[in-house]
Write a protein that holds these residues in place. Sequence first.
Motif, PDB file in Angstrom:
ATOM      1  N   GLY A   1       0.856  -1.270   0.060  1.00 55.36           N
ATOM      2  CA  GLY A   1      -0.151  -0.060  -0.005  1.00 55.36           C
ATOM      3  C   GLY A   1       0.796   1.328  -0.106  1.00 55.36           C
ATOM      4  N   GLN A   2       0.473   2.412  -0.386  1.00 55.89           N
ATOM      5  CA  GLN A   2       0.897   3.462  -0.175  1.00 55.89           C
ATOM      6  C   GLN A   2       0.892   4.206   1.121  1.00 55.89           C
ATOM      7  OE1 GLN A   2      -1.054   6.995  -2.565  1.00 55.89           O
ATOM      8  NE2 GLN A   2       1.070   7.301  -3.215  1.00 55.89           N
ATOM      9  N   LEU A   3       2.201   4.245   1.459  1.00 53.31           N
ATOM     10  CA  LEU A   3       2.096   5.099   3.093  1.00 53.31           C
ATOM     11  C   LEU A   3       2.181   6.540   3.109  1.00 53.31           C
ATOM     12  CD1 LEU A   3       2.801   4.284   6.074  1.00 53.31           C
ATOM     13  CD2 LEU A   3       5.374   4.590   5.256  1.00 53.31           C
ATOM     14  N   ALA A   4       2.854   7.144   1.988  1.00 51.76           N
ATOM     15  CA  ALA A   4       2.564   8.690   1.927  1.00 51.76           C
ATOM     16  C   ALA A   4       2.315   8.956   0.257  1.00 51.76           C
ATOM     17  CB  ALA A   4       3.763   9.145   2.134  1.00 51.76           C
ATOM     18  N   PRO A   5       1.429   9.993   0.083  1.00 57.21           N
ATOM     19  CA  PRO A   5       1.449  10.123  -1.261  1.00 57.21           C
ATOM     20  C   PRO A   5       2.581  11.037  -1.918  1.00 57.21           C
ATOM     21  CG  PRO A   5       0.100  11.642   0.243  1.00 57.21           C
ATOM     22  CD  PRO A   5       1.027  10.711   1.092  1.00 57.21           C
ATOM     23  N   PRO A   6       2.658  11.275  -3.247  1.00 61.27           N
ATOM     24  CA  PRO A   6       3.478  12.280  -3.907  1.00 61.27           C
ATOM     25  C   PRO A   6       3.367  13.435  -3.258  1.00 61.27           C
ATOM     26  CG  PRO A   6       2.098  11.116  -5.482  1.00 61.27           C
ATOM     27  CD  PRO A   6       1.440  10.941  -4.027  1.00 61.27           C
ATOM     28  N   PHE A   7       4.563  14.298  -3.215  1.00 62.00           N
ATOM     29  CA  PHE A   7       4.755  15.590  -2.763  1.00 62.00           C
ATOM     30  C   PHE A   7       3.749  16.703  -3.679  1.00 62.00           C
ATOM     31  CE2 PHE A   7       8.934  14.707  -1.168  1.00 62.00           C
ATOM     32  CZ  PHE A   7       8.615  14.204   0.256  1.00 62.00           C
ATOM     33  N   ASN A   8       3.764  16.366  -5.087  1.00 59.62           N
ATOM     34  CA  ASN A   8       3.010  17.290  -5.849  1.00 59.62           C
ATOM     35  C   ASN A   8       2.340  16.144  -6.795  1.00 59.62           C
ATOM     36  OD1 ASN A   8       1.981  18.887  -7.957  1.00 59.62           O
ATOM     37  ND2 ASN A   8       3.934  19.869  -8.420  1.00 59.62           N
ATOM     38  N   SER A   9       0.939  16.131  -6.662  1.00 55.44           N
ATOM     39  CA  SER A   9       0.098  14.961  -7.248  1.00 55.44           C
ATOM     40  C   SER A   9      -0.358  15.544  -8.568  1.00 55.44           C
ATOM     41  CB  SER A   9      -1.169  14.929  -6.532  1.00 55.44           C
ATOM     42  OG  SER A   9      -1.944  16.191  -6.403  1.00 55.44           O
ATOM     43  N   ASN A  10       0.238  16.962  -9.028  1.00 53.96           N
ATOM     44  CA  ASN A  10       0.185  17.442 -10.515  1.00 53.96           C
ATOM     45  C   ASN A  10       1.157  17.091 -11.372  1.00 53.96           C
ATOM     46  OD1 ASN A  10      -2.175  18.906  -9.563  1.00 53.96           O
ATOM     47  ND2 ASN A  10      -0.849  20.540  -8.780  1.00 53.96           N
ATOM     48  N   THR A  11       2.168  16.237 -10.912  1.00 54.17           N
ATOM     49  CA  THR A  11       3.066  15.517 -11.827  1.00 54.17           C
ATOM     50  C   THR A  11       2.767  14.198 -12.109  1.00 54.17           C
ATOM     51  OG1 THR A  11       4.714  14.775 -10.106  1.00 54.17           O
ATOM     52  CG2 THR A  11       4.848  17.190 -10.812  1.00 54.17           C
ATOM     53  N   THR A  12       3.333  13.664 -13.109  1.00 49.89           N
ATOM     54  CA  THR A  12       2.976  12.252 -13.476  1.00 49.89           C
ATOM     55  C   THR A  12       4.147  11.158 -12.889  1.00 49.89           C
ATOM     56  OG1 THR A  12       4.080  12.392 -15.581  1.00 49.89           O
ATOM     57  CG2 THR A  12       1.793  12.806 -15.738  1.00 49.89           C
ATOM     58  N   TYR A  13       5.241  11.738 -12.142  1.00 51.13           N
ATOM     59  CA  TYR A  13       6.320  10.926 -11.878  1.00 51.13           C
ATOM     60  C   TYR A  13       6.133  10.562 -10.270  1.00 51.13           C
ATOM     61  CZ  TYR A  13       7.613  12.445 -16.554  1.00 51.13           C
ATOM     62  OH  TYR A  13       7.537  12.515 -17.595  1.00 51.13           O
ATOM     63  N   ASN A  14       5.126  11.176  -9.481  1.00 49.37           N
ATOM     64  CA  ASN A  14       5.081  10.836  -8.141  1.00 49.37           C
ATOM     65  C   ASN A  14       6.127  11.041  -7.294  1.00 49.37           C
ATOM     66  OD1 ASN A  14       2.395   9.984  -8.671  1.00 49.37           O
ATOM     67  ND2 ASN A  14       2.908   7.740  -9.239  1.00 49.37           N
ATOM     68  N   PHE A  15       6.897  11.851  -7.380  1.00 53.70           N
ATOM     69  CA  PHE A  15       8.191  12.254  -6.562  1.00 53.70           C
ATOM     70  C   PHE A  15       7.741  12.241  -5.136  1.00 53.70           C
ATOM     71  CE2 PHE A  15      10.896  15.087  -4.292  1.00 53.70           C
ATOM     72  CZ  PHE A  15      11.901  14.406  -4.455  1.00 53.70           C
ATOM     73  N   GLY A  16       8.343  11.387  -4.167  1.00 58.58           N
ATOM     74  CA  GLY A  16       8.002  11.251  -2.914  1.00 58.58           C
ATOM     75  C   GLY A  16       6.926  10.493  -2.349  1.00 58.58           C
ATOM     76  N   ALA A  17       6.295   9.699  -3.127  1.00 58.24           N
ATOM     77  CA  ALA A  17       5.287   8.722  -2.835  1.00 58.24           C
ATOM     78  C   ALA A  17       6.178   7.604  -2.202  1.00 58.24           C
ATOM     79  CB  ALA A  17       4.670   8.024  -4.396  1.00 58.24           C
TER      80      ALA A  17
ATOM     81  N   ALA B   1      11.010  11.026 -16.471  1.00 58.09           N
ATOM     82  CA  ALA B   1      10.458  10.135 -16.988  1.00 58.09           C
ATOM     83  C   ALA B   1      11.269   8.919 -16.503  1.00 58.09           C
ATOM     84  CB  ALA B   1       9.938   9.964 -18.274  1.00 58.09           C
ATOM     85  N   THR B   2      12.472   9.022 -16.254  1.00 60.48           N
ATOM     86  CA  THR B   2      13.421   7.927 -15.718  1.00 60.48           C
ATOM     87  C   THR B   2      12.911   7.449 -14.139  1.00 60.48           C
ATOM     88  OG1 THR B   2      15.122   8.512 -17.057  1.00 60.48           O
ATOM     89  CG2 THR B   2      15.504   6.970 -15.215  1.00 60.48           C
ATOM     90  N   SER B   3      12.165   6.436 -14.152  1.00 61.51           N
ATOM     91  CA  SER B   3      11.626   6.129 -12.771  1.00 61.51           C
ATOM     92  C   SER B   3      12.807   5.453 -11.970  1.00 61.51           C
ATOM     93  CB  SER B   3      10.775   5.083 -13.054  1.00 61.51           C
ATOM     94  OG  SER B   3      10.213   4.387 -11.564  1.00 61.51           O
ATOM     95  N   GLN B   4      13.011   6.133 -10.746  1.00 57.75           N
ATOM     96  CA  GLN B   4      13.967   5.762  -9.802  1.00 57.75           C
ATOM     97  C   GLN B   4      13.349   5.815  -8.428  1.00 57.75           C
ATOM     98  OE1 GLN B   4      17.972   7.461 -10.559  1.00 57.75           O
ATOM     99  NE2 GLN B   4      18.244   7.806  -8.395  1.00 57.75           N
TER     100      GLN B   4
ATOM    101  N   GLN C   1      19.772  -2.150   0.300  1.00 55.14           N
ATOM    102  CA  GLN C   1      19.171  -0.822   0.201  1.00 55.14           C
ATOM    103  C   GLN C   1      19.675  -0.393  -1.144  1.00 55.14           C
ATOM    104  OE1 GLN C   1      20.019   1.388   3.635  1.00 55.14           O
ATOM    105  NE2 GLN C   1      21.917   2.344   2.896  1.00 55.14           N
ATOM    106  N   GLY C   2      19.295   0.476  -1.892  1.00 56.82           N
ATOM    107  CA  GLY C   2      19.865   0.819  -3.006  1.00 56.82           C
ATOM    108  C   GLY C   2      18.909   1.658  -3.857  1.00 56.82           C
ATOM    109  N   LEU C   3      19.286   2.320  -4.947  1.00 57.15           N
ATOM    110  CA  LEU C   3      18.446   2.797  -5.846  1.00 57.15           C
ATOM    111  C   LEU C   3      18.013   1.796  -7.249  1.00 57.15           C
ATOM    112  CD1 LEU C   3      20.098   6.282  -6.413  1.00 57.15           C
ATOM    113  CD2 LEU C   3      17.913   5.880  -5.139  1.00 57.15           C
ATOM    114  N   ILE C   4      16.753   1.807  -7.461  1.00 57.90           N
ATOM    115  CA  ILE C   4      16.253   1.032  -8.430  1.00 57.90           C
ATOM    116  C   ILE C   4      15.480   1.795  -9.337  1.00 57.90           C
ATOM    117  CG2 ILE C   4      16.137  -1.032  -6.791  1.00 57.90           C
ATOM    118  CD1 ILE C   4      13.182  -0.758  -6.857  1.00 57.90           C
ATOM    119  N   ASN C   5      15.391   0.899 -10.562  1.00 57.61           N
ATOM    120  CA  ASN C   5      14.163   1.261 -11.547  1.00 57.61           C
ATOM    121  C   ASN C   5      13.519  -0.066 -11.766  1.00 57.61           C
ATOM    122  OD1 ASN C   5      13.215   1.707 -14.323  1.00 57.61           O
ATOM    123  ND2 ASN C   5      14.902   3.085 -14.948  1.00 57.61           N
ATOM    124  N   PRO C   6      12.434   0.197 -11.873  1.00 57.50           N
ATOM    125  CA  PRO C   6      11.504  -0.827 -11.728  1.00 57.50           C
ATOM    126  C   PRO C   6      11.472  -1.701 -13.290  1.00 57.50           C
ATOM    127  CG  PRO C   6      10.369   0.643 -10.563  1.00 57.50           C
ATOM    128  CD  PRO C   6      11.488   1.301 -11.122  1.00 57.50           C
TER     129      PRO C   6
END
Length: 162
Positions: free
Chosen positions: A43-59, A93-96, A118-123
């Motif tokens: 589940g989603q623990l926290a929503p994106p910082f800015n829901s107006n973007t398509t990249y969900n930064f911070g989700a 657009a590069t999902s990280q 732990q680390g950075l991933i691209n799904p």
Amino acid sequence: GDDVMGGAGCSKGNTSSSSSSSSSSLSSLEYYVQVVAGAPYTGQLAPPFNSNTTYNFGAVQIFDFNITEEAASNSSKTLGHVSGYTVQTSYTATSQELEVEVVSYDDGAGVNGTLSFQGLINPSTVNEIAIVGGSGSFRGARGYVVISKINPTVYHHSLHFL
């Protein structure tokens, strides 16, 4: 003593012993993560910082999935579970994502404990993240995990201990 990954071997060839150290040390381990979409343990623990973007930064997404010996189905022998979270860390657009995982592992043949990654991933690609510690048979573990997507509901984890 302080032998990292001391313990017995694992069935089905999912672990291998290092020839350069004691016969009880593991050099690798493999298992499959069974992802169940929409399950109550994701589940989603926290929503994106800015829901107006398509990249969900911070989700932030949390998860807890079974790990199994074989990829074929969720009915394969269960070896434990992987719990953790991902944080969307890209505005582009590069999902990280930052991924943190804790694996509780028990093969029923003497190899058991926890591992932390732990680390950075691209799904959408094969990823490599760090093994940053462990307990039980994996006390003091260091190394890396190669994460490969087999299909939308199964991931393969190939662990390599240093």
